[in-house]
Design a protein around this motif. Sequence first.
Motif, PDB file in Angstrom:
ATOM      1  N   GLU A 151       0.865  -1.169   0.000  1.00 34.05           N
ATOM      2  CA  GLU A 151       0.000   0.000   0.000  1.00 34.05           C
ATOM      3  C   GLU A 151       0.906   1.223   0.000  1.00 34.05           C
ATOM      4  O   GLU A 151       2.116   1.117   0.178  1.00 34.05           O
ATOM      5  CB  GLU A 151      -0.895  -0.022   1.237  1.00 34.05           C
ATOM      6  CG  GLU A 151      -1.861  -1.188   1.249  1.00 34.05           C
ATOM      7  CD  GLU A 151      -2.687  -1.241   2.517  1.00 34.05           C
ATOM      8  OE1 GLU A 151      -2.659  -0.265   3.292  1.00 34.05           O
ATOM      9  OE2 GLU A 151      -3.348  -2.258   2.728  1.00 34.05           O
ATOM     10  N   GLU A 152       0.334   2.361  -0.197  1.00 37.43           N
ATOM     11  CA  GLU A 152       1.139   3.584  -0.260  1.00 37.43           C
ATOM     12  C   GLU A 152       1.873   3.845   1.049  1.00 37.43           C
ATOM     13  O   GLU A 152       2.980   4.356   1.060  1.00 37.43           O
ATOM     14  CB  GLU A 152       0.240   4.772  -0.603  1.00 37.43           C
ATOM     15  CG  GLU A 152      -0.441   4.622  -1.926  1.00 37.43           C
ATOM     16  CD  GLU A 152      -0.095   5.749  -2.860  1.00 37.43           C
ATOM     17  OE1 GLU A 152       0.531   6.712  -2.411  1.00 37.43           O
ATOM     18  OE2 GLU A 152      -0.461   5.637  -4.028  1.00 37.43           O
ATOM     19  N   SER A 153       1.265   3.478   2.154  1.00 33.09           N
ATOM     20  CA  SER A 153       1.868   3.771   3.450  1.00 33.09           C
ATOM     21  C   SER A 153       2.842   2.682   3.915  1.00 33.09           C
ATOM     22  O   SER A 153       3.517   2.858   4.919  1.00 33.09           O
ATOM     23  CB  SER A 153       0.769   3.938   4.497  1.00 33.09           C
ATOM     24  OG  SER A 153       0.035   2.737   4.608  1.00 33.09           O
TER      25      SER A 153
END
Length: 66
Positions: free
Chosen positions: A7-9
């Motif tokens: 995921e982006e995080s």
Amino acid sequence: MPGVYLEESDNFDVALRRFKKQVEKSGILSELKKRQHFEKPSVMRKKKKAAARKRLLKKMRKINMM
């Protein structure tokens, strides 16, 4: 087949650690090491028998310790 979706995080190191854990759990590396060189069926049987004996002796030692 193990795979990790990011995921982006997500941090790359965390994802790599999760992937390594999945690969280890699935047994891919151990299978690869076993298949790296051809092993005759008689040698495989000997190794399997030796492993069974080792497990039995370990179990017997554990019982005797109690």
